[in-house]
Design a protein around this motif. Structure first.
Motif, PDB file in Angstrom:
ATOM      1  N   SER A   5       0.825  -1.205   0.000  1.00 32.31           N
ATOM      2  CA  SER A   5       0.000   0.000   0.000  1.00 32.31           C
ATOM      3  C   SER A   5       0.862   1.258   0.000  1.00 32.31           C
ATOM      4  CB  SER A   5      -0.928  -0.005   1.223  1.00 32.31           C
ATOM      5  OG  SER A   5      -1.715   1.165   1.262  1.00 32.31           O
ATOM      6  N   ALA A   6       1.914   1.250   0.825  1.00 32.20           N
ATOM      7  CA  ALA A   6       2.810   2.409   0.901  1.00 32.20           C
ATOM      8  C   ALA A   6       3.533   2.635  -0.426  1.00 32.20           C
ATOM      9  CB  ALA A   6       3.818   2.200   2.026  1.00 32.20           C
ATOM     10  N   ALA A   7       3.959   1.539  -1.068  1.00 32.82           N
ATOM     11  CA  ALA A   7       4.652   1.653  -2.358  1.00 32.82           C
ATOM     12  C   ALA A   7       3.718   2.193  -3.423  1.00 32.82           C
ATOM     13  CB  ALA A   7       5.201   0.289  -2.768  1.00 32.82           C
ATOM     14  N   TYR A   8       2.468   1.688  -3.441  1.00 35.98           N
ATOM     15  CA  TYR A   8       1.486   2.175  -4.415  1.00 35.98           C
ATOM     16  C   TYR A   8       1.213   3.659  -4.205  1.00 35.98           C
ATOM     17  CZ  TYR A   8      -2.920   2.916  -6.846  1.00 35.98           C
ATOM     18  OH  TYR A   8      -3.914   3.420  -7.664  1.00 35.98           O
ATOM     19  N   ASP A   9       0.954   4.035  -2.956  1.00 33.96           N
ATOM     20  CA  ASP A   9       0.637   5.435  -2.648  1.00 33.96           C
ATOM     21  C   ASP A   9       1.789   6.347  -3.068  1.00 33.96           C
ATOM     22  OD1 ASP A   9      -1.644   4.409  -1.589  1.00 33.96           O
ATOM     23  OD2 ASP A   9      -1.124   4.780   0.506  1.00 33.96           O
ATOM     24  N   ALA A  10       3.012   5.942  -2.751  1.00 33.44           N
ATOM     25  CA  ALA A  10       4.180   6.765  -3.085  1.00 33.44           C
ATOM     26  C   ALA A  10       4.328   6.907  -4.591  1.00 33.44           C
ATOM     27  CB  ALA A  10       5.441   6.148  -2.481  1.00 33.44           C
ATOM     28  N   PHE A  11       4.094   5.818  -5.318  1.00 36.09           N
ATOM     29  CA  PHE A  11       4.228   5.853  -6.775  1.00 36.09           C
ATOM     30  C   PHE A  11       3.211   6.810  -7.390  1.00 36.09           C
ATOM     31  CE2 PHE A  11       3.079   4.310 -11.021  1.00 36.09           C
ATOM     32  CZ  PHE A  11       4.317   4.299 -11.634  1.00 36.09           C
ATOM     33  N   VAL A  12       1.948   6.683  -6.985  1.00 34.18           N
ATOM     34  CA  VAL A  12       0.892   7.531  -7.561  1.00 34.18           C
ATOM     35  C   VAL A  12       1.125   9.000  -7.210  1.00 34.18           C
ATOM     36  CG1 VAL A  12      -1.575   8.055  -7.530  1.00 34.18           C
ATOM     37  CG2 VAL A  12      -0.810   5.675  -7.643  1.00 34.18           C
ATOM     38  N   LEU A  13       1.464   9.267  -5.971  1.00 33.36           N
ATOM     39  CA  LEU A  13       1.669  10.654  -5.544  1.00 33.36           C
ATOM     40  C   LEU A  13       2.874  11.281  -6.248  1.00 33.36           C
ATOM     41  CD1 LEU A  13       0.920  10.295  -1.723  1.00 33.36           C
ATOM     42  CD2 LEU A  13      -0.503  11.443  -3.451  1.00 33.36           C
ATOM     43  N   ALA A  18       4.864  14.861 -10.543  1.00 34.99           N
ATOM     44  CA  ALA A  18       5.653  15.072 -11.760  1.00 34.99           C
ATOM     45  C   ALA A  18       4.796  15.581 -12.914  1.00 34.99           C
ATOM     46  CB  ALA A  18       6.343  13.764 -12.164  1.00 34.99           C
ATOM     47  N   GLY A  19       3.500  15.745 -12.653  1.00 30.72           N
ATOM     48  CA  GLY A  19       2.613  16.300 -13.670  1.00 30.72           C
ATOM     49  C   GLY A  19       1.899  15.278 -14.532  1.00 30.72           C
ATOM     50  N   SER A  21      -0.971  12.777 -15.719  1.00 28.88           N
ATOM     51  CA  SER A  21      -2.414  12.661 -15.549  1.00 28.88           C
ATOM     52  C   SER A  21      -2.749  11.290 -14.980  1.00 28.88           C
ATOM     53  CB  SER A  21      -3.124  12.842 -16.892  1.00 28.88           C
ATOM     54  OG  SER A  21      -2.831  11.756 -17.762  1.00 28.88           O
ATOM     55  N   ASP A  22      -3.957  11.156 -14.408  1.00 33.20           N
ATOM     56  CA  ASP A  22      -4.379   9.863 -13.883  1.00 33.20           C
ATOM     57  C   ASP A  22      -4.473   8.821 -15.002  1.00 33.20           C
ATOM     58  OD1 ASP A  22      -4.446  10.828 -11.357  1.00 33.20           O
ATOM     59  OD2 ASP A  22      -6.601  10.622 -11.050  1.00 33.20           O
ATOM     60  N   ARG A  23      -4.813   9.271 -16.207  1.00 32.44           N
ATOM     61  CA  ARG A  23      -4.895   8.331 -17.326  1.00 32.44           C
ATOM     62  C   ARG A  23      -3.514   7.764 -17.654  1.00 32.44           C
ATOM     63  NH1 ARG A  23      -8.984   9.168 -22.271  1.00 32.44           N
ATOM     64  NH2 ARG A  23      -9.132   6.965 -22.865  1.00 32.44           N
ATOM     65  N   THR A  24      -2.498   8.608 -17.587  1.00 33.20           N
ATOM     66  CA  THR A  24      -1.124   8.150 -17.842  1.00 33.20           C
ATOM     67  C   THR A  24      -0.661   7.194 -16.743  1.00 33.20           C
ATOM     68  OG1 THR A  24      -0.578  10.224 -18.972  1.00 33.20           O
ATOM     69  CG2 THR A  24       1.260   8.886 -18.179  1.00 33.20           C
ATOM     70  N   ILE A  25      -0.994   7.511 -15.483  1.00 35.09           N
ATOM     71  CA  ILE A  25      -0.614   6.644 -14.364  1.00 35.09           C
ATOM     72  C   ILE A  25      -1.303   5.294 -14.489  1.00 35.09           C
ATOM     73  CG2 ILE A  25      -0.692   6.374 -11.860  1.00 35.09           C
ATOM     74  CD1 ILE A  25      -0.626   9.468 -11.691  1.00 35.09           C
ATOM     75  N   TRP A  26      -2.595   5.316 -14.805  1.00 37.40           N
ATOM     76  CA  TRP A  26      -3.372   4.089 -15.030  1.00 37.40           C
ATOM     77  C   TRP A  26      -2.713   3.224 -16.102  1.00 37.40           C
ATOM     78  CZ3 TRP A  26      -8.322   1.768 -14.008  1.00 37.40           C
ATOM     79  CH2 TRP A  26      -8.837   0.980 -15.030  1.00 37.40           C
TER      80      TRP A  26
END
Length: 275
Positions: A5-13, A18-19, A21-26
């Motif tokens: 959970s911590a790794a996921y949260d850190a990656f998304v944040l 870094a600018g 978009s959520d679509r790019t992260i997805w």
């Protein structure tokens, strides 16, 4: 699971900072899950397993010739294109499903929730995959679509994703049944994608490893030998994660008879290969 959970949260944040978009992260998370698991398991079976002392006894031999280097390279080139371009594009197109999947940091569920959601996803995928696979073996689809995958009569790991685009869609749909119906978190979805890809590469590995998680569940899943039979004989054993639907529909009767005959010959010490 707290570490995941911590790794996921850190990656998304960090990606948002870094600018991105959520679509790019997805797209990035799903593409990396699929490509990373495909590369890792393929490398393991191709380069690591042959180095294990005595690994030749685990190599499956159903009495068909090994595939040509030309076909293997063709599948490799196709896989490179798919993972570099096609799959990220498909993930990008699937972003509207974001409304049905949790993505926010802090939302990765606990271990128990992840476990039961994965189990439900396996059961739904197994049902959907079986019937889609049966459909692909119908005359009106087989020659145009599924025949490409069945160019491999003896499996190698790279054959796992050597598909016609239509077949790829029919494989993706059952995989998404569980995540969509359960409104799965993206972190859990990424784990589920890795499990699914690992299973399909194992089934096409050409090895029946005694320490494979799928062979350890032999009574439920059947191991790589069943799918090796499906390719070498081009019939039966249509399921993925379980033998259940093959048992219900009677589509593994010939395989069971064939396997029993081979085991009997082995016990008698004849060493004769049954086609």
């Amino acid at each position: 699971m707290a570490l995941v959970s911590a790794a996921y949260d850190a990656f998304v944040l960090n990606c948002r900072a870094a600018g991105m978009s959520d679509r790019t992260i997805w797209t990035l998370i799903l593409s990396c899950a699929r490509t990373g698991s495909m590369v890792a398991v393929t490398v393991f079976f191709t380069f690591v397993v042959p180095l294990i002392p005595g690994s030749k006894r685990w190599k499956l031999d159903h009495g068909v010739p090994k595939e040509s280097r030309k076909l293997v390279m063709k599948a490799f080139q196709s896989s490179c294109i798919n993972h570099a371009i096609v799959y990220p594009f498909v993930a990008w197109l699937l972003y509207p499903a974001r409304a049905l999947v949790e993505m926010e940091p802090g939302g990765v569920p606990g271990g128990w929730t992840i476990a039961w959601q994965i189990v439900v996803s396996i059961l739904l995928e197994d049902f959907g995959f079986y019937w889609c696979h049966r459909l692909l073996h119908q005359d009106f689809l087989y020659g145009y679509v599924h025949k490409q995958h069945h160019q491999f009569h003896a499996n190698v790991p790279i054959a796992a994703e050597y598909f016609h685009p239509v077949e790829d869609v029919l494989n993706i749909l059952p995989t998404l049944l569980g995540p969509i119906l359960l409104r799965m978190h993206l972190g859990t979805l990424a784990l589920w994608v890795m499990i699914r890809i690992s299973e399909i590469v194992d089934a096409h590995s050409g090895y029946s490893l005694p320490f494979s998680p799928w062979d350890l569940l032999l009574r439920i899943q059947g191991g790589a030998d069943r799918h090796e039979y499906h390719h070498s004989h081009n019939k039966g054993c249509y399921g993925s994660f379980t033998k259940f639907w093959d048992w219900v529909a009677g589509t593994d009767v010939e395989y069971n008879e064939w396997r029993a005959k081979r085991l009997a010959e082995k016990m008698q010490g004849g060493g004769k290969k049954t086609d």
